[in-house]
Design an enzyme around this catalytic site. Structure first.
Site, PDB file in Angstrom:
ATOM      1  N   ASP A 180       0.808  -1.225   0.000  1.00 52.89           N
ATOM      2  CA  ASP A 180       0.000   0.000   0.000  1.00 52.89           C
ATOM      3  C   ASP A 180       0.838   1.271   0.000  1.00 52.89           C
ATOM      4  OD1 ASP A 180      -2.250  -1.619   0.083  1.00 52.89           O
ATOM      5  OD2 ASP A 180      -2.322  -1.601   2.277  1.00 52.89           O
ATOM      6  N   LYS A 196       1.808   2.177  -5.027  1.00 54.32           N
ATOM      7  CA  LYS A 196       2.334   1.625  -6.286  1.00 54.32           C
ATOM      8  C   LYS A 196       1.380   1.896  -7.453  1.00 54.32           C
ATOM      9  CE  LYS A 196       2.414  -2.425  -4.354  1.00 54.32           C
ATOM     10  NZ  LYS A 196       2.079  -2.052  -2.969  1.00 54.32           N
ATOM     11  N   GLY A 229      -4.621  -4.185  -3.815  1.00 55.91           N
ATOM     12  CA  GLY A 229      -5.583  -3.133  -4.140  1.00 55.91           C
ATOM     13  C   GLY A 229      -4.784  -1.906  -4.511  1.00 55.91           C
ATOM     14  N   HIS A 230      -4.755  -1.583  -5.798  1.00 56.18           N
ATOM     15  CA  HIS A 230      -3.933  -0.469  -6.286  1.00 56.18           C
ATOM     16  C   HIS A 230      -4.847   0.669  -6.727  1.00 56.18           C
ATOM     17  CE1 HIS A 230      -0.379  -3.406  -7.236  1.00 56.18           C
ATOM     18  NE2 HIS A 230      -0.760  -3.429  -5.976  1.00 56.18           N
ATOM     19  N   GLN A 281       1.934  -6.096  -3.263  1.00 57.87           N
ATOM     20  CA  GLN A 281       2.394  -6.251  -1.878  1.00 57.87           C
ATOM     21  C   GLN A 281       3.659  -5.406  -1.659  1.00 57.87           C
ATOM     22  OE1 GLN A 281       1.312  -9.539  -3.559  1.00 57.87           O
ATOM     23  NE2 GLN A 281      -0.591  -8.655  -2.868  1.00 57.87           N
TER      24      GLN A 281
HETATM   25  P1  GDP Z   1      -0.772   0.357  -3.484  1.00 60.15           P
HETATM   26  O1  GDP Z   1      -1.363  -0.924  -3.012  1.00 60.15           O
HETATM   27  O2  GDP Z   1       0.701   0.435  -3.243  1.00 60.15           O
HETATM   28  O3  GDP Z   1      -1.128   0.676  -4.915  1.00 60.15           O
HETATM   29  O4  GDP Z   1      -1.418   1.508  -2.594  1.00 60.15           O
HETATM   30  P2  GDP Z   1      -2.986   1.661  -2.211  1.00 60.15           P
HETATM   31  O5  GDP Z   1      -3.716   2.181  -3.394  1.00 60.15           O
HETATM   32  O6  GDP Z   1      -3.487   0.430  -1.573  1.00 60.15           O
HETATM   33  O7  GDP Z   1      -2.895   2.727  -1.051  1.00 60.15           O
HETATM   34  C1  GDP Z   1      -2.366   3.984  -1.252  1.00 60.15           C
HETATM   35  C2  GDP Z   1      -3.434   5.024  -0.875  1.00 60.15           C
HETATM   36  O8  GDP Z   1      -2.848   6.282  -0.777  1.00 60.15           O
HETATM   37  C3  GDP Z   1      -4.522   5.161  -1.924  1.00 60.15           C
HETATM   38  O9  GDP Z   1      -5.716   5.509  -1.283  1.00 60.15           O
HETATM   39  C4  GDP Z   1      -4.029   6.315  -2.784  1.00 60.15           C
HETATM   40  O10 GDP Z   1      -5.081   6.994  -3.450  1.00 60.15           O
HETATM   41  C5  GDP Z   1      -3.385   7.180  -1.750  1.00 60.15           C
HETATM   42  N1  GDP Z   1      -2.239   7.986  -2.191  1.00 60.15           N
HETATM   43  C6  GDP Z   1      -1.245   7.655  -3.057  1.00 60.15           C
HETATM   44  N2  GDP Z   1      -0.326   8.654  -3.098  1.00 60.15           N
HETATM   45  C7  GDP Z   1      -0.740   9.605  -2.239  1.00 60.15           C
HETATM   46  C8  GDP Z   1      -0.198  10.861  -1.816  1.00 60.15           C
HETATM   47  O11 GDP Z   1       0.873  11.289  -2.219  1.00 60.15           O
HETATM   48  N3  GDP Z   1      -0.911  11.557  -0.882  1.00 60.15           N
HETATM   49  C9  GDP Z   1      -2.101  11.106  -0.383  1.00 60.15           C
HETATM   50  N4  GDP Z   1      -2.721  11.848   0.503  1.00 60.15           N
HETATM   51  N5  GDP Z   1      -2.635   9.938  -0.766  1.00 60.15           N
HETATM   52  C10 GDP Z   1      -1.956   9.188  -1.656  1.00 60.15           C
HETATM   53  P1  IMO Z   2      -0.908  -4.147  -2.280  1.00 56.20           P
HETATM   54  O1  IMO Z   2      -0.458  -4.680  -3.625  1.00 56.20           O
HETATM   55  C1  IMO Z   2      -0.938  -4.562   2.035  1.00 56.20           C
HETATM   56  C2  IMO Z   2      -1.002  -8.621   3.656  1.00 56.20           C
HETATM   57  C3  IMO Z   2      -2.262  -9.005   4.406  1.00 56.20           C
HETATM   58  C4  IMO Z   2      -1.677  -9.970   5.424  1.00 56.20           C
HETATM   59  C5  IMO Z   2      -0.591 -10.681   4.626  1.00 56.20           C
HETATM   60  C6  IMO Z   2      -1.030 -12.026   4.046  1.00 56.20           C
HETATM   61  O2  IMO Z   2      -2.202  -3.437  -2.320  1.00 56.20           O
HETATM   62  O3  IMO Z   2       0.191  -3.357  -1.636  1.00 56.20           O
HETATM   63  P2  IMO Z   2      -2.609 -12.716   2.046  1.00 56.20           P
HETATM   64  O4  IMO Z   2      -4.078 -12.490   1.833  1.00 56.20           O
HETATM   65  O5  IMO Z   2      -1.741 -12.195   0.957  1.00 56.20           O
HETATM   66  O6  IMO Z   2      -2.297 -14.166   2.372  1.00 56.20           O
HETATM   67  O7  IMO Z   2      -2.266 -11.898   3.394  1.00 56.20           O
HETATM   68  O8  IMO Z   2      -0.244  -9.813   3.562  1.00 56.20           O
HETATM   69  N1  IMO Z   2      -1.219  -8.116   2.272  1.00 56.20           N
HETATM   70  C7  IMO Z   2      -1.146  -6.832   1.933  1.00 56.20           C
HETATM   71  N2  IMO Z   2      -0.975  -5.720   2.694  1.00 56.20           N
HETATM   72  N3  IMO Z   2      -1.036  -4.443   0.695  1.00 56.20           N
HETATM   73  C8  IMO Z   2      -1.202  -5.534  -0.079  1.00 56.20           C
HETATM   74  O9  IMO Z   2      -1.197  -5.468  -1.428  1.00 56.20           O
HETATM   75  C9  IMO Z   2      -1.300  -6.797   0.541  1.00 56.20           C
HETATM   76  N4  IMO Z   2      -1.472  -8.055   0.092  1.00 56.20           N
HETATM   77  C10 IMO Z   2      -1.408  -8.852   1.161  1.00 56.20           C
HETATM   78  O10 IMO Z   2      -2.865  -7.893   5.009  1.00 56.20           O
HETATM   79  O11 IMO Z   2      -1.038  -9.241   6.438  1.00 56.20           O
HETATM   80 MG    MG Z   3      -2.941  -1.594  -1.823  1.00 58.95          MG
END
Ligand code: GDP
Ligand code: IMO
Ligand code: MG
Length: 437
Positions: free
Chosen positions: A18, A21, A45-46, A228
């Site tokens: 998270d 990415k 979840g991207h 991840q």
């Molecule tokens: P990922 O799994 O690495 O793609 O990241 P996620 O999408 O799960 O979580 C990142 C969260 O931070 C999302 O809600 C994005 O919309 C948000 N986000 C990304 N970059 C920024 C930033 O620079 N500032 C803020 N406030 N939110 C951001």
């Molecule tokens: P993105 O790509 C954050 C974590 C879960 C749990 C562990 C194992 O959005 O960054 P799983 O269901 O994979 O067997 O769970 O890994 N986890 C993540 N945490 N971002 C993710 O993906 C994750 N994918 C798995 O919360 O701790």
């Molecule tokens: Mg994510």
């Protein structure tokens, strides 16, 4: 013959996932021809936000949102056909056409409902020691793959063979489930349900290793989208509180069948702080009121599961390790804006165990959960950063924070994100990352 050195760059999470990415891949993808997911499944979840639209991609590479770009779901991913069809439907609703440019590996392993059941059953059996998985069946699907009883996308394309394989696997799994949990699995109508889903996916299926290598041979660039994060990597992360695949950059080459000699660069993504979802050690975890402030300002709730994310200070021990494991050439720092009101910012520069300073990540989570972080405290900037387009316009304390990270890790900061939207992005000039755009 000299191998082509066409641009082939991996984007990896440097923390526990998270990191942002999705946003970074979406930004960079405009300069690439093809984007490929190499590991994980719909546990990811991207989030990508532009033009007032918010997309959360789970299995389909974020690059799909850029018109005309090719996207690949590789052989080392695990695919829940129902989840993938659902994702395709949602994209279609938003007017994103994927036909002819999204490709699904014929070798990717399938997730079945019994994997989800097993995931949940295993978690409840662990009790307080639960991993906190996303309960998507990811771990059990990878278990079956490693045990060599997995069923793959190619099997799904041949109904007769698929039925036979599924029957054989179900018989084996029923024996295990009955012995362990006292009841067989619910598998009524499963074959027909999957064959129906197959009809939606058939047109996407390809040998994606051939496709990607031919893409590079033609001189078209490829971006590898990590899922991840480094600390969730099955081999290098905070085991057993990890996911079940290789999320580090090496996972891209093994996972996609693109040789390491073809990779030309690695981008690591970190937040300006740290978060993790699920259980496991987290040395720099914040306490309230800092944790609450960061969770609220950063909207730190899972993109898919909605779970509140645990928040902590930036951990340079983790990032140093991540730089080494991934070969990070350029670091992206996201969510800088979340610190805009923070009076002081702590950064962990090392760990102490029993008074001794250690510079490496301990392999044992029991030790990692006992380390005492050494902090350096830096002043906050207490000024808004969203909307800033040039590094020189950032408040000087924000630049000092970024320079501190860069110096400590001996790596360039190639991109700074100050908001979730596509255009809340700063790309300093003269960096490696800038040269790839
Ligand atoms: P990922 O799994 O690495 O793609 O990241 P996620 O999408 O799960 O979580 C990142 C969260 O931070 C999302 O809600 C994005 O919309 C948000 N986000 C990304 N970059 C920024 C930033 O620079 N500032 C803020 N406030 N939110 C951001
Ligand atoms: P993105 O790509 C954050 C974590 C879960 C749990 C562990 C194992 O959005 O960054 P799983 O269901 O994979 O067997 O769970 O890994 N986890 C993540 N945490 N971002 C993710 O993906 C994750 N994918 C798995 O919360 O701790
Ligand atoms: Mg994510």
């Amino acid at each position: 013959m000299e191998k082509s050195r066409t641009k082939a760059v991996a984007v990896v999470g440097a923390q526990w996932g998270d990191e942002g990415k999705g946003k970074v891949v979406d930004y960079i993808a405009s300069s690439f021809d093809c984007v490929a997911r190499y590991a994980g499944g719909h546990n990811a979840g991207h989030t990508v936000i532009f033009d007032n639209h918010r997309f959360v991609l789970q299995l389909i590479p974020s690059g799909i949102l850029r018109p005309g770009k090719k996207a690949v779901i590789g052989p080392a991913t695990v695919v829940d056909p129902a989840a993938l069809v659902n994702e395709l439907t949602n994209l279609k609703k938003s007017g994103i056409e994927v036909r002819g440019r999204l490709f699904l590996s014929n070798r990717a392993h399938l997730i079945f409902p019994y994997h989800r059941e097993m995931d949940r059953a295993a978690e409840s059996a662990r009790g307080a020691a639960k991993i906190g998985t996303t309960s998507r069946g990811i771990g059990p699907a990878y278990e079956d793959k490693m045990a060599r009883r997995g069923i793959r996308v190619c099997d799904l394309l041949d109904p007769e063979r698929f039925r036979q394989k599924l029957e054989r696997v179900i018989a084996e799994k029923n024996a295990i489930s009955t012995a362990a949990y006292g009841h067989p699995l619910e598998t009524e109508g499963l074959a027909e349900q999957y064959l129906e889903l197959a009809a939606h996916l058939r047109g996407l299926v390809a040998d994606t290793a051939v496709l990607l290598n031919e893409t590079l041979d033609r001189g078209e660039s490829v971006l590898f989208e990590g899922a991840q994060g480094t600390m969730l990597d099955i081999d290098h992360g905070t085991y057993p509180y990890v996911t079940s695949s290789n999320s580090i950059s090496g996972g891209a080459t093994a996972g996609l069948g693109v040789a390491p000699t073809r990779v030309t660069g690695v981008v690591g993504v970190t937040k300006a702080y740290t978060t993790r979802v699920g259980s496991g050690p987290f040395p720099t975890e914040m306490v309230d009121p800092d944790a609450k402030a960061v969770r609220e300002r950063g909207n730190e709730f899972g993109a898919v599961t909605g779970r509140p994310r645990r928040c902590g200070w930036l951990d340079l021990v983790v990032l140093r390790y991540a730089k080494m494991l991934n070969g990070i050439d350029s670091l992206v720092v996201t969510k800088l804006d979340v610190f805009d009101e923070q009076p002081e910012i702590k950064v962990c520069t090392g760990y102490r165990v029993g008074g001794q300073l250690i510079s490496e990540m301990p392999p044992d989570v029991d030790i990692l959960s006992q380390v005492e972080p050494e902090y350096r405290t830096l002043p906050g900037w207490q000024k808004p950063t969203p909307g800033i387009r040039d590094v020189k316009d950032l408040p000087s304390a924000a630049r000092d924070y970024l320079n501190f990270i860069s110096e400590q890790l001996q790596v360039e900061i190639g991109m700074i994100s100050t908001g979730p939207e596509r255009d809340a992005t700063i790309v300093p000039r003269g960096t490696k990352l800038a040269s790839w755009l």
